[in-house]
Design an enzyme around this catalytic site. Structure first.
Site, PDB file in Angstrom:
ATOM      1  N   LYS A  76       0.856  -1.184   0.000  1.00  0.00           N
ATOM      2  CA  LYS A  76       0.000   0.000   0.000  1.00  0.00           C
ATOM      3  C   LYS A  76       0.894   1.237   0.000  1.00  0.00           C
ATOM      4  O   LYS A  76       1.934   1.253   0.669  1.00  0.00           O
ATOM      5  CB  LYS A  76      -0.895  -0.036   1.247  1.00  0.00           C
ATOM      6  CG  LYS A  76      -1.938   1.072   1.305  1.00  0.00           C
ATOM      7  CD  LYS A  76      -2.860   0.906   2.508  1.00  0.00           C
ATOM      8  CE  LYS A  76      -3.928   1.980   2.559  1.00  0.00           C
ATOM      9  NZ  LYS A  76      -4.853   1.822   3.707  1.00  0.00           N
ATOM     10  N   SER A 151      -9.855   1.962   2.711  1.00  0.00           N
ATOM     11  CA  SER A 151      -8.946   2.706   1.876  1.00  0.00           C
ATOM     12  C   SER A 151      -7.903   1.845   1.163  1.00  0.00           C
ATOM     13  O   SER A 151      -7.279   2.304   0.213  1.00  0.00           O
ATOM     14  CB  SER A 151      -8.210   3.743   2.724  1.00  0.00           C
ATOM     15  OG  SER A 151      -7.405   3.101   3.697  1.00  0.00           O
ATOM     16  N   SER A 175     -10.225  -0.468   6.895  1.00  0.00           N
ATOM     17  CA  SER A 175      -9.624  -0.371   5.563  1.00  0.00           C
ATOM     18  C   SER A 175      -8.874  -1.590   5.050  1.00  0.00           C
ATOM     19  O   SER A 175      -8.475  -1.611   3.886  1.00  0.00           O
ATOM     20  CB  SER A 175      -8.691   0.832   5.508  1.00  0.00           C
ATOM     21  OG  SER A 175      -9.443   1.994   5.334  1.00  0.00           O
TER      22      SER A 175
HETATM   23  N1  GLN Z   1     -13.447   4.268   6.021  1.00  0.00           N
HETATM   24  C1  GLN Z   1     -12.911   4.733   7.249  1.00  0.00           C
HETATM   25  C2  GLN Z   1     -12.494   6.170   7.096  1.00  0.00           C
HETATM   26  O1  GLN Z   1     -12.774   6.721   6.097  1.00  0.00           O
HETATM   27  C3  GLN Z   1     -11.762   3.877   7.660  1.00  0.00           C
HETATM   28  C4  GLN Z   1     -10.529   4.157   6.906  1.00  0.00           C
HETATM   29  C5  GLN Z   1      -9.373   3.322   7.322  1.00  0.00           C
HETATM   30  O2  GLN Z   1      -9.525   2.290   7.960  1.00  0.00           O
HETATM   31  N2  GLN Z   1      -8.186   3.794   6.985  1.00  0.00           N
HETATM   32  O3  GLN Z   1     -11.910   6.753   7.946  1.00  0.00           O
END
Ligand code: GLN
Length: 484
Positions: A76, A151, A175
């Site tokens: 990532k 994400s 995410s």
């Molecule tokens: N979807 C959640 C957010 O927008 C979690 C994102 C994540 O786990 N990095 O914050």
């Protein structure tokens, strides 16, 4: 070759059936042929990958090598990678070449894994659909009109499309698990502190945690083995011994106590997703598990608590991006104030700005008690729910996400609807617990993820529970059409 697991590819490499260079070339060709449509990668490091593969082949010849030796993976783009652009999905870091490796990266490379490149992601890991990336949305390989989740959407799409055998992800509120669910792969978010955060660009420091994204629990065990462990460079890293994650994969599940939180099966859950989850639970019953309903009464507080805590921490973490030391700098600033304002104004996208503003507001002197302090208290209530549940059951199961993959553009203008996608994953981050998602029977023709939540440092148990399911079923082997 692309449909094999890490364990299978490792056996092929050691038996000399193919070399790591051949394997790496094979995946690089797939990336070139297939990623134009998916947009799952921000950077491809073909030259470095082939050099690493050559080194791995030399090591393999000696007969002494780790299970990841010569295995092509994707990272990532939130992990700092020395000499390689590390963008975090943001214009702010579009020009940032990291001078050092994140601990996760360093450990994987040291174990001989071959990094093919960096995966697209929501900007600074803020999002559930990979649509907030500066580099454009990632498409879901199961249906390219749909999102891959976020994400870690690029990581999930790349693994699902067999562009690499595994990828790294990070999970602040879901995410790793949510994109794994939407793309039909296996993802594990470890206990907070299990994996070092050093060199992982910070979003919300008390929630962020890195983990593996793979085709199977068996592969997740191999990756986590290398990623996990104490790191003196991360003051929140846990000084706990790392068990052998592969050892107990086949342990019997006879008598395993599974709790199904009634709050995770209520309104908002797609009935087709619920049906897939229930049939997965039946598999566990057949394996000898005892299933009972439990309650996590404060579940409804998880999303609102998270959307105070995470923006508060992000507003602090992202203050370092000011156009002075690294990253984006606006053209011709009039003075220092103008430099800060325009660099941040032009460098960050709308979702990141929204979070910085919410967080700054929640932390401001007059509102601190009403929002941040209150959120810390509700965070405790959420952790206590889990504590009580784990006095009665060994693992908690439920859906990873309320729906299957939604359409690109469908929720992008409505942040609150988007935030609700993490309704089942966020509480575990607030409590610091480990959680996993594994593919079960598809619904609506799309992948569905079963979430398994464990007690602190119960990663080996989660992997065992997931692996036994994957021995009984083949859902994790399904491949999206056109990517076989
Ligand atoms: N979807 C959640 C957010 O927008 C979690 C994102 C994540 O786990 N990095 O914050």
């Amino acid at each position: 070759m692309q449909n094999q697991t890490i364990a299978e590819l490792g056996a092929g490499l050691r038996a000399g059936e193919f070399s790591s260079v051949e394997l790496t070339q094979h995946f690089l060709q797939r990336i070139e042929r297939l990623d134009g449509e998916l947009n799952s990668l921000v950077t491809v490091t073909a030259e470095a990958a082939l050099a690493a593969a050559e080194a791995a082949d030399r090591q393999l010849e000696t007969g002494e090598s780790s299970p990841l030796m010569g295995i092509p993976i994707i990272q990532k783009d939130i992990f700092c990678t020395r000499g390689v652009k590390t963008s975090c999905g943001s214009r702010m870091l579009d020009n940032f070449i990291s001078p050092y490796d994140a601990t996760v990266t360093q450990r994987l490379l040291q174990a001989g894994a071959v990094s093919l490149g960096k995966a697209n992601m929501d900007e600074f890991a803020m999002g559930s659909s990979n649509e907030t990336s500066y580099y454009g949305p990632v498409k879901n390989p199961w249906d390219t009109s749909r999102v891959p989740g976020g994400s870690s959407g690029g990581s999930a799409a790349a693994v699902a499309a067999r562009l690499a055998v595994a990828a790294t992800g990070t999970d602040t509120g879901g995410s790793i698990r949510q994109p794994a669910a939407l793309c039909g792969i296996t993802g594990l978010k470890p206990t907070y502190g299990r994996v070092s955060r050093f060199g992982m660009i910070a979003f919300a420091s008390s929630l962020d945690q890195a983990g593996p994204m793979t085709h199977s629990a068996e592969d997740a065990a191999l990756l986590l083995q290398t990623m996990a462990g104490f790191d003196e460079k991360d003051s929140t890293s846990a000084n706990e011994p790392v068990p052998d994650y592969s050892e107990g994969l086949n342990d019997s599940l006879q008598g395993l106590r599974i709790g199904l939180p009634k709050e995770y099966f209520g309104e908002g859950l797609d009935p087709a997703v619920a049906a897939s989850i229930e049939s997965a639970i039946d598999v566990y019953r057949e394996l000898g598990a005892e299933v009972k309903e439990i309650s996590l009464p404060n579940s409804g507080l998880a999303v609102p608590t998270y959307y105070v805590v995470a923006p508060a921490e992000c507003s602090s973490n992202l203050s370092r991006f000011d156009g002075v030391r690294f990253g984006y700098r606006c053209d011709n600033p009039r003075d220092l104030e103008d430099l800060y304002k325009r660099s941040r104004g032009e460098g960050f996208g709308p979702e990141v700005k929204r979070r910085i503003m919410i967080g700054t507001y929640a932390l401001s002197a007059g509102y601190y008690d009403a929002y941040y302090l209150k959120a810390q208290k509700t965070r405790h209530l959420i952790s206590d729910d889990f504590k009580q549940a784990f006095a009665e059951v060994d693992v908690i199961m439920g859906p990873t996400a309320p729906t299957t993959a939604f359409g690109l553009g469908e929720k992008v203008d409505d942040p609150v609807t988007m935030y609700l996608n993490d309704i089942y994953t966020i509480a575990t981050n607030l409590a610091g617990l480990p959680g996993m998602s594994l593919p079960v029977e598809p619904a609506n023709g799309l992948p569905v993820g079963l979430q398994i939540i464990g007690d602190y440092f119960a990663e080996a148990k989660l992997l065992n529970v997931a692996h036994r399911f994957q021995q009984e079923t083949d859902w994790h082997k399904l491949t999206p059409e056109g990517f076989a």
